[in-house]
Structure formats: structure tokens, C-alpha cells
Design a protein around this motif. Structure first.
Motif, PDB file in Angstrom:
ATOM      1  N   PRO A 175       0.836  -1.211   0.000  1.00 45.45           N
ATOM      2  CA  PRO A 175       0.000   0.000   0.000  1.00 45.45           C
ATOM      3  C   PRO A 175       0.864   1.252   0.000  1.00 45.45           C
ATOM      4  N   ALA A 176       0.275   2.353  -0.412  1.00 47.42           N
ATOM      5  CA  ALA A 176       0.995   3.628  -0.407  1.00 47.42           C
ATOM      6  C   ALA A 176       1.371   3.994   1.028  1.00 47.42           C
ATOM      7  N   SER A 177       2.609   4.387   1.217  1.00 44.17           N
ATOM      8  CA  SER A 177       3.087   4.736   2.557  1.00 44.17           C
ATOM      9  C   SER A 177       2.882   6.222   2.828  1.00 44.17           C
ATOM     10  N   LYS A 178       3.012   6.588   4.100  1.00 47.90           N
ATOM     11  CA  LYS A 178       2.928   7.999   4.452  1.00 47.90           C
ATOM     12  C   LYS A 178       4.061   8.784   3.801  1.00 47.90           C
ATOM     13  N   GLY A 179       5.225   8.131   3.707  1.00 50.09           N
ATOM     14  CA  GLY A 179       6.359   8.778   3.043  1.00 50.09           C
ATOM     15  C   GLY A 179       6.074   9.044   1.584  1.00 50.09           C
ATOM     16  N   GLY A 180       5.386   8.100   0.925  1.00 54.66           N
ATOM     17  CA  GLY A 180       5.026   8.294  -0.470  1.00 54.66           C
ATOM     18  C   GLY A 180       4.058   9.441  -0.659  1.00 54.66           C
ATOM     19  N   LYS A 181       3.117   9.566   0.267  1.00 50.20           N
ATOM     20  CA  LYS A 181       2.163  10.669   0.189  1.00 50.20           C
ATOM     21  C   LYS A 181       2.864  12.009   0.453  1.00 50.20           C
TER      22      LYS A 181
ATOM     23  N   ALA B  48      11.833  17.409  -1.271  1.00 49.80           N
ATOM     24  CA  ALA B  48      11.104  16.476  -2.134  1.00 49.80           C
ATOM     25  C   ALA B  48      12.045  15.443  -2.742  1.00 49.80           C
ATOM     26  N   VAL B  49      13.211  15.895  -3.191  1.00 53.71           N
ATOM     27  CA  VAL B  49      14.183  14.980  -3.787  1.00 53.71           C
ATOM     28  C   VAL B  49      14.680  13.976  -2.747  1.00 53.71           C
ATOM     29  N   ILE B  50      14.974  14.463  -1.543  1.00 54.16           N
ATOM     30  CA  ILE B  50      15.447  13.580  -0.470  1.00 54.16           C
ATOM     31  C   ILE B  50      14.391  12.533  -0.123  1.00 54.16           C
ATOM     32  N   VAL B  51      13.154  12.986   0.069  1.00 56.70           N
ATOM     33  CA  VAL B  51      12.068  12.051   0.407  1.00 56.70           C
ATOM     34  C   VAL B  51      11.819  11.086  -0.751  1.00 56.70           C
ATOM     35  N   THR B  52      11.940  11.565  -1.979  1.00 55.28           N
ATOM     36  CA  THR B  52      11.771  10.706  -3.148  1.00 55.28           C
ATOM     37  C   THR B  52      12.786   9.575  -3.138  1.00 55.28           C
ATOM     38  N   ILE B  53      14.047   9.903  -2.866  1.00 51.76           N
ATOM     39  CA  ILE B  53      15.097   8.888  -2.835  1.00 51.76           C
ATOM     40  C   ILE B  53      14.895   7.931  -1.664  1.00 51.76           C
TER      41      ILE B  53
ATOM     42  N   VAL C 245      14.181   3.886  -1.884  1.00 52.27           N
ATOM     43  CA  VAL C 245      15.028   2.866  -1.268  1.00 52.27           C
ATOM     44  C   VAL C 245      14.220   2.006  -0.296  1.00 52.27           C
ATOM     45  N   ASP C 246      13.377   2.659   0.507  1.00 49.23           N
ATOM     46  CA  ASP C 246      12.543   1.924   1.461  1.00 49.23           C
ATOM     47  C   ASP C 246      11.616   0.963   0.732  1.00 49.23           C
ATOM     48  N   TYR C 247      11.068   1.402  -0.381  1.00 47.86           N
ATOM     49  CA  TYR C 247      10.172   0.536  -1.154  1.00 47.86           C
ATOM     50  C   TYR C 247      10.918  -0.694  -1.657  1.00 47.86           C
ATOM     51  N   LEU C 248      12.153  -0.503  -2.131  1.00 46.35           N
ATOM     52  CA  LEU C 248      12.954  -1.630  -2.606  1.00 46.35           C
ATOM     53  C   LEU C 248      13.246  -2.607  -1.467  1.00 46.35           C
ATOM     54  N   VAL C 249      13.539  -2.073  -0.285  1.00 44.33           N
ATOM     55  CA  VAL C 249      13.801  -2.917   0.884  1.00 44.33           C
ATOM     56  C   VAL C 249      12.562  -3.719   1.254  1.00 44.33           C
TER      57      VAL C 249
END
Length: 202
Positions: A131-137, A179-184, A188-192
């Protein structure tokens, strides 16, 4: 419940959320044309680009809320909605780079992350769904605010004192950097998370 009954209860693809998603897709080339008009320097055209961008982002929020509240989630919406989001974000990032507002590395980083994760999700969707994470939002909000600010700088510069637009540019860069930092980080978190799920999912 029979398959016929399930099909009967399945929402039609022709509903308000899907119409709004389609409108958002159609607005993308219009937005890009307006943003690039007069090399992106005309404050009036940039103002219209800002209005179209914000209107498109508002439809994204509205169609999602309506689809969830009234159970109007469809297969078309699942495919078209992320396409509309990625198309609009790509148009804004690449358009701002084209007119010299953003350096190329910013759209490259963001778009590699966005399209890379999207393709990966499609490849593994039959095995796991995250599911979409809070970080993604948060990422989406920061990207939207940052791009809206950069689009707005030209029309605001035409009516505000130079010192105000100077600090507005500084603030826009702070938001975009976040935005760039949170995007990266979220990428990475999604890949993990995918790696962990795949290890325990046959």
C-alpha cells in the motif's frame, strides 16, 4: 455469489472518478504547451500554466476520494490514475528544465525513481502488493508544492517586490530539496520492503 452477480455489482468504468482522471490526462499536453509558450518567460502564460497544474492536481485528490467513498474503484482507474499522475509530474519537471528553471539532474532523479518503482510494482503485483506509505504521500505533496512554486515565480515576480520573489525562490528550492530527499528515501525503502516480502512470499 455467482460470477454474474459479481460482474453486476462491479462499478462501471464510466463514472465520475474515471472522467476526472481522463480530464487530467488530457490536461497534460495543454499544461505543457502553456508552460513552454514564449520560452516560459511570459508571466501571464506561466500563470495559466500554474492554474492548469493546480486544477489537475485537485482532480487527482477529488477522483481518489470519490472512488474510495462510493466504491467506484475500477480496473481502468487503477491503470489510468497513476499514468495521469506520472504524466503530469513528468511534464512539469521536464518543462521547467526545458525553460531553464531546473537543472536536468532533478527530473532525472525523480523520474527514474517514479517510473522505476511503478514498473517494478507492475512486475510483482501478482505476488505482493504494497500500500501507499505515508512517506510516499509526503513525497507527492512536496513535489507538487515545489513545482507549483517554481511555476508561480514568473507571474509573482511581475507583481511582487524583488526581495519577496528572492525569498520565494529560496523557499521553493528548500521544498524541492526536501522532495528529492524524500523521493530517494522512499524509493530505497520501497525496494527494501519488496525484497523482504519476496523472501517470505513463494
Amino acid at each position: 455469489m455467482t460470477s454474474h452477480d459479481a460482474a453486476a455489482q462491479k462499478p462501471s468504468n464510466f463514472n465520475v472518478p474515471n472522467v476526472l482522471t481522463t480530464v487530467r490526462i488530457l490536461l497534460v499536453p495543454v499544461f505543457l504547451f502553456v508552460l513552454l509558450a514564449h520560452d516560459g518567460l511570459d508571466p501571464v502564460w506561466r500563470l495559466w500554466a500554474l492554474i492548469i497544474f493546480l486544477l489537475a492536481m485537485i482532480t487527482d485528490k477529488i477522483d481518489g476520494d470519490i472512488a474510495r467513498r462510493y466504491n467506484l474503484i475500477t480496473d481502468f482507474g487503477k491503470i489510468a490514475d497513476p499514468i495521469a499522475d506520472k504524466a503530469l509530474m513528468s511534464a512539469a519537471l521536464l518543462g521547467l528544465w526545458w525553460i531553464g528553471v531546473l537543472p536536468i539532474w532533478i527530473p532525472v532523479i525523480i523520474l527514474i525513481r517514479e517510473f522505476g518503482i511503478t514498473i517494478l510494482r507492475l512486475l510483482i503485483v501478482k505476488r505482493i502488493v504494497l500500500p501507499a506509505s505515508k512517506g510516499g504521500k509526503l513525497k507527492t505533496v512536496l513535489q507538487t508544492v515545489a513545482l507549483a512554486l517554481f511555476i508561480a515565480i514568473a507571474p509573482l515576480h511581475a507583481v511582487l517586490p524583488a526581495i519577496v520573489t528572492f525569498w520565494l525562490v529560496i523557499f521553493a528550492w528548500v521544498v524541492l530539496t526536501a522532495a528529492v530527499i524524500v523521493t530517494i528515501v522512499t524509493g530505497v525503502d520501497y525496494l527494501v520492503q519488496i525484497y523482504k516480502r519476496l523472501k517470505v512470499t513463494p
